[in-house]
Write a protein that holds these residues in place. Structure first.
Motif, PDB file in Angstrom:
ATOM      1  N   THR A  38       3.184   7.655 -24.372  1.00 19.63           N
ATOM      2  CA  THR A  38       3.242   6.204 -24.542  1.00 19.63           C
ATOM      3  C   THR A  38       3.558   5.488 -23.234  1.00 19.63           C
ATOM      4  N   VAL A  39       2.877   4.382 -23.032  1.00 17.08           N
ATOM      5  CA  VAL A  39       3.088   3.533 -21.868  1.00 17.08           C
ATOM      6  C   VAL A  39       3.044   2.086 -22.347  1.00 17.08           C
ATOM      7  N   ALA A  40       3.988   1.260 -21.865  1.00 16.94           N
ATOM      8  CA  ALA A  40       4.028  -0.151 -22.251  1.00 16.94           C
ATOM      9  C   ALA A  40       4.091  -1.010 -20.995  1.00 16.94           C
ATOM     10  N   ALA A  41       3.091  -1.874 -20.820  1.00 15.12           N
ATOM     11  CA  ALA A  41       3.003  -2.725 -19.634  1.00 15.12           C
ATOM     12  C   ALA A  41       3.001  -4.183 -20.068  1.00 15.12           C
ATOM     13  N   ALA A  42       3.975  -4.948 -19.586  1.00 20.56           N
ATOM     14  CA  ALA A  42       4.208  -6.295 -20.124  1.00 20.56           C
ATOM     15  C   ALA A  42       3.597  -7.420 -19.309  1.00 20.56           C
ATOM     16  N   GLY A  43       2.903  -7.113 -18.221  1.00 17.70           N
ATOM     17  CA  GLY A  43       2.384  -8.165 -17.363  1.00 17.70           C
ATOM     18  C   GLY A  43       1.162  -8.859 -17.937  1.00 17.70           C
ATOM     19  N   ALA A  44       1.044 -10.165 -17.684  1.00 20.05           N
ATOM     20  CA  ALA A  44      -0.122 -10.960 -18.098  1.00 20.05           C
ATOM     21  C   ALA A  44      -0.205 -12.190 -17.171  1.00 20.05           C
ATOM     22  N   PRO A  45      -1.393 -12.753 -16.944  1.00 17.85           N
ATOM     23  CA  PRO A  45      -2.684 -12.305 -17.453  1.00 17.85           C
ATOM     24  C   PRO A  45      -3.173 -11.007 -16.827  1.00 17.85           C
ATOM     25  N   TYR A  46      -2.634 -10.660 -15.651  1.00 18.22           N
ATOM     26  CA  TYR A  46      -2.952  -9.364 -15.070  1.00 18.22           C
ATOM     27  C   TYR A  46      -1.840  -8.375 -15.412  1.00 18.22           C
ATOM     28  N   THR A  47      -2.236  -7.140 -15.710  1.00 19.96           N
ATOM     29  CA  THR A  47      -1.253  -6.103 -16.019  1.00 19.96           C
ATOM     30  C   THR A  47      -0.448  -5.732 -14.783  1.00 19.96           C
ATOM     31  N   GLY A  48      -1.067  -5.796 -13.610  1.00 20.61           N
ATOM     32  CA  GLY A  48      -0.369  -5.468 -12.376  1.00 20.61           C
ATOM     33  C   GLY A  48      -1.092  -6.059 -11.191  1.00 20.61           C
ATOM     34  N   ILE A  49      -0.421  -6.034 -10.042  1.00 25.17           N
ATOM     35  CA  ILE A  49      -1.019  -6.469  -8.782  1.00 25.17           C
ATOM     36  C   ILE A  49      -0.952  -5.283  -7.836  1.00 25.17           C
ATOM     37  N   LEU A  50      -2.120  -4.826  -7.384  1.00 23.62           N
ATOM     38  CA  LEU A  50      -2.234  -3.586  -6.631  1.00 23.62           C
ATOM     39  C   LEU A  50      -2.957  -3.852  -5.313  1.00 23.62           C
ATOM     40  N   HIS A  51      -2.205  -4.208  -4.270  1.00 20.65           N
ATOM     41  CA  HIS A  51      -2.818  -4.387  -2.954  1.00 20.65           C
ATOM     42  C   HIS A  51      -3.328  -3.034  -2.462  1.00 20.65           C
ATOM     43  N   ILE A  52      -4.527  -3.022  -1.887  1.00 17.43           N
ATOM     44  CA  ILE A  52      -5.111  -1.773  -1.410  1.00 17.43           C
ATOM     45  C   ILE A  52      -5.693  -1.951  -0.016  1.00 17.43           C
ATOM     46  N   GLY A  53      -5.611  -0.898   0.793  1.00 20.18           N
ATOM     47  CA  GLY A  53      -6.212  -0.889   2.118  1.00 20.18           C
ATOM     48  C   GLY A  53      -6.227   0.520   2.665  1.00 20.18           C
ATOM     49  N   ARG A  54      -6.979   0.744   3.732  1.00 20.19           N
ATOM     50  CA  ARG A  54      -7.002   2.050   4.370  1.00 20.19           C
ATOM     51  C   ARG A  54      -5.648   2.330   5.015  1.00 20.19           C
ATOM     52  N   TYR A  55      -5.327   3.609   5.100  1.00 16.22           N
ATOM     53  CA  TYR A  55      -4.122   4.020   5.823  1.00 16.22           C
ATOM     54  C   TYR A  55      -4.545   4.667   7.132  1.00 16.22           C
ATOM     55  N   PRO A  56      -3.954   4.274   8.273  1.00 16.04           N
ATOM     56  CA  PRO A  56      -2.791   3.390   8.398  1.00 16.04           C
ATOM     57  C   PRO A  56      -3.113   1.900   8.352  1.00 16.04           C
ATOM     58  N   THR A  57      -4.339   1.511   8.733  1.00 11.71           N
ATOM     59  CA  THR A  57      -4.714   0.100   8.669  1.00 11.71           C
ATOM     60  C   THR A  57      -6.206   0.003   8.372  1.00 11.71           C
ATOM     61  N   GLY A  58      -6.626  -1.203   8.011  1.00 11.91           N
ATOM     62  CA  GLY A  58      -8.038  -1.470   7.858  1.00 11.91           C
ATOM     63  C   GLY A  58      -8.510  -1.469   6.413  1.00 11.91           C
ATOM     64  N   THR A  59      -9.769  -1.825   6.242  1.00  8.95           N
ATOM     65  CA  THR A  59     -10.411  -1.818   4.924  1.00  8.95           C
ATOM     66  C   THR A  59     -11.809  -1.224   5.089  1.00  8.95           C
TER      67      THR A  59
END
Length: 343
Positions: free
Chosen positions: A143-164
């Motif tokens: 079981t998993v319960a996620a309470a966020g709305a309207p988005y369930t989460g905010i997930l910033h993403i990028g290359r490591y160490p820098t860049g896209t």
């Protein structure tokens, strides 16, 4: 793309469930009682728009999948203390076409802390950092319960160490189709260091319960002040609280869930609640302790929180069972300063 979620707990389960709901191909990787429940009854995901069960492919180890696909994305969502074992297990897996996962597949570190990306880059050629803001609870198998709305989460993403790159944008687009806001950023580690400062409160919460008592808040402020001093001495940039809040404003708001299953505590509190015997504090407060020693900045409060939280985990003591007064007294002993606010 097929998403292989390595660690289908709080973060991995909610991300995997949301991706599956949006029509994406998902495989969950789990262990123990959680694995058994996922196989027997599926993943029960509760969000503000209801509770549903997903019957997704679940494996316990890479060999169960055979050869990986060239379009696979590995999402590392285990706690950082489990990263090394997972990276070792998955890096050598063969991929159709004659390569290995480490050579050709993207690996996304969807975790707290800042150490897994560096661990991953020792083996994987294509590593992506992900700064995870996702209020979610996982204390019972399956079981998993996620309470966020309207988005369930905010997930910033990028290359490591820098860049896209184009892959980061494709992953972000898939996540956003699944109610997971995913800004693509050039400086993802700046976001992760900002989250690291916020996560210093995890140990206080795991030890004493919700950080609402003025004395507990005072201890947390001391830990954060040490962290900010350490990052400044190390020349490491970190997103501030204001910038984080501006991104989250109106996009991630906690909502009531079916049966009162909303977040009851952060990731460290949940580890103690599940009695796992480990906790990620070495890579949160301990990360600041390490940097402090490297750059000559004392971190007595973070040192104390690290030791206490590890003891709680090893002894399987109940989450939130340390009286705040005892924590305050301990901090005063190790720092020579009374953290309590002057009244």
């Amino acid at each position: 793309m097929r998403y292989i979620i390595i660690g289908a707990g709080a973060v991995g389960g909610s991300v995997g469930g949301r991706l599956a709901e949006a029509g994406h191909d998902v495989v969950l990787v789990a262990r123990g009682a959680h694995l058994r429940t996922l196989r027997e009854r599926g993943l029960t995901l509760t969000t503000p728009d209801g509770t549903r069960t997903h019957r997704l492919p679940v494996v316990s180890e890479p060999a169960e999948l055979g050869e990986l696909r060239p379009d696979d994305v590995l999402v590392l969502a285990v706690k950082t203390q489990d990263s090394e074992a997972a990276l070792s297990a998955w890096s050598t897996r063969p991929v159709e076409g004659g390569t290995t996962a480490a050579e050709s597949l993207p690996l996304v570190c969807a975790q707290n802390g800042v150490d897994s990306e560096r661990m991953a880059l020792r083996r994987f050629a294509r590593v992506y950092g992900m700064c995870v803001w996702l209020p979610v609870t996982h204390v019972e198998p399956g079981t998993v319960a996620a309470a966020g709305a309207p988005y369930t989460g905010i997930l910033h993403i990028g290359r490591y160490p820098t860049g896209t790159d184009a892959t980061a944008h494709r992953i972000a687009a898939d996540l956003e189709s699944a109610k997971l806001l995913s800004p693509v950023v050039e400086d993802v580690m700046r976001w992760k260091y900002g989250k690291l400062l916020a996560n210093l409160a995890n140990a206080v919460e795991a030890l004493t319960g919700p950080v609402v008592d003025e004395d507990a808040l005072a201890v947390n402020r001391m830990a954060r002040a040490e962290g900010e001093a350490v990052l400044a001495a190390a020349g490491i940039g970190a997103v501030g609280e204001k910038e984080h809040l501006e991104v989250r404003a109106g996009r991630l708001v906690l909502q009531p869930l079916d049966g009162g299953t909303g977040p009851r505590g952060g990731s460290s509190w949940q580890s103690l609640s599940r009695g796992t015997g480990t906790i990620e504090v070495d890579y949160l407060n301990g990360e600041l302790a390490l940097l402090g020693r490297l750059h000559g900045v004392p971190t007595p409060v973070n040192d104390a929180l690290q030791r206490l939280a590890n003891t709680f985990a090893q002894e399987r003591r109940a989450a939130g069972s340390l009286p705040v007064a005892e924590l305050v007294a301990h901090v005063e002993r190790v720092t020579g300063t009374d953290p309590r606010p002057v009244t």
